[in-house]
Design a protein around this motif. Structure first.
Motif, PDB file in Angstrom:
ATOM      1  N   VAL A  16       0.858  -1.199   0.000  1.00 19.34           N
ATOM      2  CA  VAL A  16       0.000   0.000   0.000  1.00 19.34           C
ATOM      3  C   VAL A  16       0.887   1.239   0.000  1.00 19.34           C
ATOM      4  O   VAL A  16       0.689   2.164  -0.787  1.00 19.34           O
ATOM      5  CB  VAL A  16      -0.935   0.022   1.241  1.00 19.34           C
ATOM      6  N   LEU A  17       1.892   1.235   0.861  1.00 22.46           N
ATOM      7  CA  LEU A  17       2.771   2.401   0.954  1.00 22.46           C
ATOM      8  C   LEU A  17       3.650   2.536  -0.294  1.00 22.46           C
ATOM      9  O   LEU A  17       3.945   3.632  -0.737  1.00 22.46           O
ATOM     10  CB  LEU A  17       3.630   2.321   2.218  1.00 22.46           C
ATOM     11  N   VAL A  73      -2.923   7.566  11.731  1.00 20.47           N
ATOM     12  CA  VAL A  73      -3.639   8.565  10.925  1.00 20.47           C
ATOM     13  C   VAL A  73      -4.394   9.519  11.861  1.00 20.47           C
ATOM     14  O   VAL A  73      -4.453  10.729  11.639  1.00 20.47           O
ATOM     15  CB  VAL A  73      -4.598   7.881   9.911  1.00 20.47           C
ATOM     16  N   LEU A  77      -3.547  13.334  11.221  1.00 16.25           N
ATOM     17  CA  LEU A  77      -4.548  14.048  10.427  1.00 16.25           C
ATOM     18  C   LEU A  77      -5.733  14.580  11.235  1.00 16.25           C
ATOM     19  O   LEU A  77      -6.039  15.762  11.207  1.00 16.25           O
ATOM     20  CB  LEU A  77      -5.057  13.123   9.306  1.00 16.25           C
ATOM     21  N   VAL A 169      -1.915  17.154   7.568  1.00 22.24           N
ATOM     22  CA  VAL A 169      -2.466  16.501   6.373  1.00 22.24           C
ATOM     23  C   VAL A 169      -1.366  15.670   5.704  1.00 22.24           C
ATOM     24  O   VAL A 169      -1.583  14.507   5.329  1.00 22.24           O
ATOM     25  CB  VAL A 169      -3.038  17.555   5.391  1.00 22.24           C
ATOM     26  N   PHE A 172      -0.599  11.930   6.904  1.00 23.42           N
ATOM     27  CA  PHE A 172      -1.507  10.785   6.961  1.00 23.42           C
ATOM     28  C   PHE A 172      -0.983   9.533   6.272  1.00 23.42           C
ATOM     29  O   PHE A 172      -1.326   8.422   6.672  1.00 23.42           O
ATOM     30  CB  PHE A 172      -2.936  11.153   6.499  1.00 23.42           C
ATOM     31  N   GLY A 173      -0.168   9.706   5.259  1.00 22.49           N
ATOM     32  CA  GLY A 173       0.364   8.511   4.591  1.00 22.49           C
ATOM     33  C   GLY A 173       1.864   8.374   4.812  1.00 22.49           C
ATOM     34  O   GLY A 173       2.538   7.660   4.082  1.00 22.49           O
ATOM     35  N   ARG A 241      -8.560  23.073   9.998  1.00 19.25           N
ATOM     36  CA  ARG A 241      -7.482  22.450   9.209  1.00 19.25           C
ATOM     37  C   ARG A 241      -7.903  22.029   7.785  1.00 19.25           C
ATOM     38  O   ARG A 241      -7.173  22.287   6.827  1.00 19.25           O
ATOM     39  CB  ARG A 241      -6.922  21.228   9.957  1.00 19.25           C
ATOM     40  N   PRO A 242      -9.098  21.386   7.630  1.00 18.95           N
ATOM     41  CA  PRO A 242      -9.436  20.944   6.270  1.00 18.95           C
ATOM     42  C   PRO A 242      -9.560  22.101   5.287  1.00 18.95           C
ATOM     43  O   PRO A 242      -9.397  21.909   4.080  1.00 18.95           O
ATOM     44  CB  PRO A 242     -10.787  20.238   6.464  1.00 18.95           C
ATOM     45  N   ALA A 245      -6.303  22.466   3.930  1.00 18.95           N
ATOM     46  CA  ALA A 245      -5.997  21.341   3.028  1.00 18.95           C
ATOM     47  C   ALA A 245      -6.454  21.602   1.590  1.00 18.95           C
ATOM     48  O   ALA A 245      -5.976  20.949   0.650  1.00 18.95           O
ATOM     49  CB  ALA A 245      -6.647  20.061   3.558  1.00 18.95           C
ATOM     50  N   PHE A 288      -6.261  12.838  -4.043  1.00 17.06           N
ATOM     51  CA  PHE A 288      -6.093  13.398  -2.687  1.00 17.06           C
ATOM     52  C   PHE A 288      -6.366  12.272  -1.678  1.00 17.06           C
ATOM     53  O   PHE A 288      -5.436  11.675  -1.136  1.00 17.06           O
ATOM     54  CB  PHE A 288      -6.979  14.622  -2.488  1.00 17.06           C
ATOM     55  N   THR A 289      -7.644  11.961  -1.415  1.00 21.08           N
ATOM     56  CA  THR A 289      -7.932  10.832  -0.520  1.00 21.08           C
ATOM     57  C   THR A 289      -7.770   9.534  -1.315  1.00 21.08           C
ATOM     58  O   THR A 289      -8.424   9.372  -2.348  1.00 21.08           O
ATOM     59  CB  THR A 289      -9.372  10.938   0.016  1.00 21.08           C
ATOM     60  N   PRO A 290      -6.927   8.602  -0.848  1.00 19.77           N
ATOM     61  CA  PRO A 290      -6.745   7.361  -1.620  1.00 19.77           C
ATOM     62  C   PRO A 290      -7.872   6.358  -1.412  1.00 19.77           C
ATOM     63  O   PRO A 290      -8.391   5.770  -2.360  1.00 19.77           O
ATOM     64  CB  PRO A 290      -5.423   6.792  -1.085  1.00 19.77           C
ATOM     65  N   PHE A 291      -8.236   6.146  -0.157  1.00 21.79           N
ATOM     66  CA  PHE A 291      -9.308   5.201   0.184  1.00 21.79           C
ATOM     67  C   PHE A 291      -9.787   5.540   1.586  1.00 21.79           C
ATOM     68  O   PHE A 291      -9.137   6.310   2.308  1.00 21.79           O
ATOM     69  CB  PHE A 291      -8.819   3.741   0.117  1.00 21.79           C
ATOM     70  N   MET A 399       1.513   9.577  -0.615  1.00 30.71           N
ATOM     71  CA  MET A 399       0.170   9.985  -0.178  1.00 30.71           C
ATOM     72  C   MET A 399       0.296  10.925   1.024  1.00 30.71           C
ATOM     73  O   MET A 399       0.860  10.493   2.030  1.00 30.71           O
ATOM     74  CB  MET A 399      -0.654   8.758   0.209  1.00 30.71           C
TER      75      MET A 399
HETATM   76  C1  PAM Z   1      -8.476  17.206   6.370  1.00 33.48           C
HETATM   77  O1  PAM Z   1      -9.115  16.487   7.123  1.00 33.48           O
HETATM   78  O2  PAM Z   1      -7.619  17.988   6.768  1.00 33.48           O
HETATM   79  C2  PAM Z   1      -8.765  17.162   4.905  1.00 33.48           C
HETATM   80  C3  PAM Z   1      -7.747  16.422   4.145  1.00 33.48           C
HETATM   81  C4  PAM Z   1      -8.062  15.009   4.099  1.00 33.48           C
HETATM   82  C5  PAM Z   1      -7.467  14.290   2.945  1.00 33.48           C
HETATM   83  C6  PAM Z   1      -6.949  12.969   3.274  1.00 33.48           C
HETATM   84  C7  PAM Z   1      -7.942  11.992   3.717  1.00 33.48           C
HETATM   85  C8  PAM Z   1      -7.289  10.695   4.042  1.00 33.48           C
HETATM   86  C9  PAM Z   1      -8.287   9.677   4.319  1.00 33.48           C
HETATM   87  C10 PAM Z   1      -7.986   8.481   4.749  1.00 33.48           C
HETATM   88  C11 PAM Z   1      -6.625   8.076   5.133  1.00 33.48           C
HETATM   89  C12 PAM Z   1      -6.143   6.866   4.451  1.00 33.48           C
HETATM   90  C13 PAM Z   1      -4.910   6.420   5.114  1.00 33.48           C
HETATM   91  C14 PAM Z   1      -3.875   5.902   4.192  1.00 33.48           C
HETATM   92  C15 PAM Z   1      -2.647   5.566   4.956  1.00 33.48           C
HETATM   93  C16 PAM Z   1      -1.740   4.645   4.269  1.00 33.48           C
END
Ligand code: PAM
Length: 416
Positions: A16-17, A73, A77, A169, A172-173, A241-242, A245, A288-291, A399
């Motif tokens: 995944v990474l 996460v 995030l 933000v 998160f990945g 925060r969002p 983003a 942006f959001t993967p899953f 990500m």
């Molecule tokens: C905010 O909340 O600041 C808005 C930005 C959000 C975008 C990212 C959303 C990520 C959603 C799920 C995380 C998946 C984790 C993947 C980790 C490998």
């Protein structure tokens, strides 16, 4: 009972990474199936792709969010045990508060604050040799978000706070330093917001009734109690925060304008809201959001596939937005596609799908669309600029991702 495809890899966490955004999409194509199973961090996870599966995923009777979002996460995030990981009445009650902040008058107030900042920054940029749009947009959004929320922000704090929101933000990945930066940014941010909540509750910081800071500070949960200071701090940050983003989408919108200059003229057509089509395509096309993830509430079957209670289920956000059954030539940036048909709550899910109030669709989706339309109009007509040679590629294995240069502008001239 049909057999579910299983990824042959013993555990896919590293894949995944390594593969990033297309991880789920690649496998749904490889198995030619909207459903398949992987192992993630040692446990089985069911993966879903496409609009029909999204409709299943966004049925709140079938899934819960508590326990579905990895701690790493949450600690970067969104904050531990925040609205994104709540269910049932608790989620509904908090979501009502968030949605109450998203009404037309509140959005209009935010757009006016943003417009002021874009103008101010345009004049500043005229004196700069090079402007990194992503960083500047983060500051603009941070200033406007804090003013809108009635979160005090001193001039000398702006760059650190904007950077911290961005690092949460960006975390998160991330693993290693990026994750740690995200965690540190979150600790600093939570401390800041705790101070604000305390000051409001003690009457030391006057805020208007109905403003986001006031709403969060005085919000009462399903048990009739105020949120504890830490939780209120987390949720106040979830209201601000969002907005910062959105800088990611603004940077991608600048890239789209640069790569497809023919749209500049169409965006000026007074007879059509072409900006709406353009920004929808920005949100569909760019990653942006993967899953997103949820846990099975109680065992059920879907198309004969068994979903055991407590199983982690991932919905492919990136791949659903480029599903060939719904989107003609999905790898082509083509805003006109949104003229031809209105997306459903399940086939176009850049900020989640389903319902706002009863589900986990992003409360800030309308704000995102309006802020993006405003930014596109500003980039198109509010300034003139050059785009010097730079690395505009974005890496799908990272990500979140972004054009590598952050989108550099030179020779900026404000037109207003
Ligand atoms: C905010 O909340 O600041 C808005 C930005 C959000 C975008 C990212 C959303 C990520 C959603 C799920 C995380 C998946 C984790 C993947 C980790 C490998």
């Amino acid at each position: 009972m049909p057999k579910i495809f299983r990824d042959p890899s013993f555990d896919s966490t590293l894949d995944v990474l390594r593969e990033g955004y297309p991880f789920l999409y690649n496998r749904s194509q490889r198995f030619n199936s909207d459903i398949f199973q992987i192992r993630l961090m040692g446990l089985p996870a069911i993966c879903l792709h496409g609009a029909e599966a999204a409709e299943l995923f966004y049925n709140p009777k079938l899934f819960i969010r508590k326990g579905a979002v990895p701690r790493r996460v949450q600690t970067t995030l969104m904050g531990l045990d925040a609205i994104q990981t709540r269910d049932n009445g608790e989620h509904r009650c908090r979501k009502e508060m968030f949605m109450a902040l998203m009404g037309p008058a509140s959005r209009q107030r935010l757009m006016s604050l943003l417009a002021e900042q874009w103008q101010r920054y345009a004049h500043r940029w005229e004196k700069m040799d090079r402007v990194v749009l992503f960083r500047e947009a983060q500051e603009i959004l941070c200033r406007a978000a804090c003013a809108w929320a009635e979160v005090p922000l001193a001039e000398e704090e702006v760059s650190q706070r904007a950077r911290d929101f961005g690092d949460m933000v960006d975390g998160f990945g991330g693993v290693g330093p990026r994750h740690w930066r995200g965690k540190q940014a979150r600790s600093r941010g939570e401390k800041w917001m705790r101070g604000i909540i305390r000051a409001i509750r003690k009457g030391q910081l006057p805020v208007q009734k109905g403003s986001p800071a006031h709403m969060v500070a005085w919000y009462r949960d399903t048990n009739g109690e105020l949120l504890d200071v830490q939780m209120a701090a987390i949720e106040l940050m979830n209201a601000t925060r969002p907005i910062v983003a959105i800088a990611t989408y603004i940077t991608f919108a600048a890239l789209a304008l640069h790569e497809h200059p023919a749209y500049r003229q169409l965006l000026r057509n007074p007879a059509e809201d072409y900006a709406e089509l353009f920004v929808q395509e920005v949100r569909r096309y760019f990653p942006f959001t993967p899953f997103v993830g949820a846990l099975v509430r109680e065992e059920f079957t879907w198309h004969g596939f068994e979903f055991p209670k407590g199983t982690l289920v991932l919905l492919d956000v990136y791949g659903t937005n480029r599903d060939e059954r719904e989107w003609q030539d999905p790898e082509v940036f083509w805003p006109e596609r949104f003229r031809q048909r209105k997306p459903s709550p399940y086939d176009f899910i850049p900020q989640g799908g389903g319902e706002f109030l009863t589900g986990h669709r992003c409360a800030g989706e309308w704000i995102t669309i309006e802020a993006l339309k405003q930014a596109v109009a500003f980039l198109n007509d509010g300034i003139r600029y050059d785009v010097p040679a730079q690395d505009l590629r974005y890496n799908l294995t990272r990500m979140p991702t972004l054009p590598a240069s952050g989108f550099v502008l030179t020779n900026v001239q404000a037109t207003g």
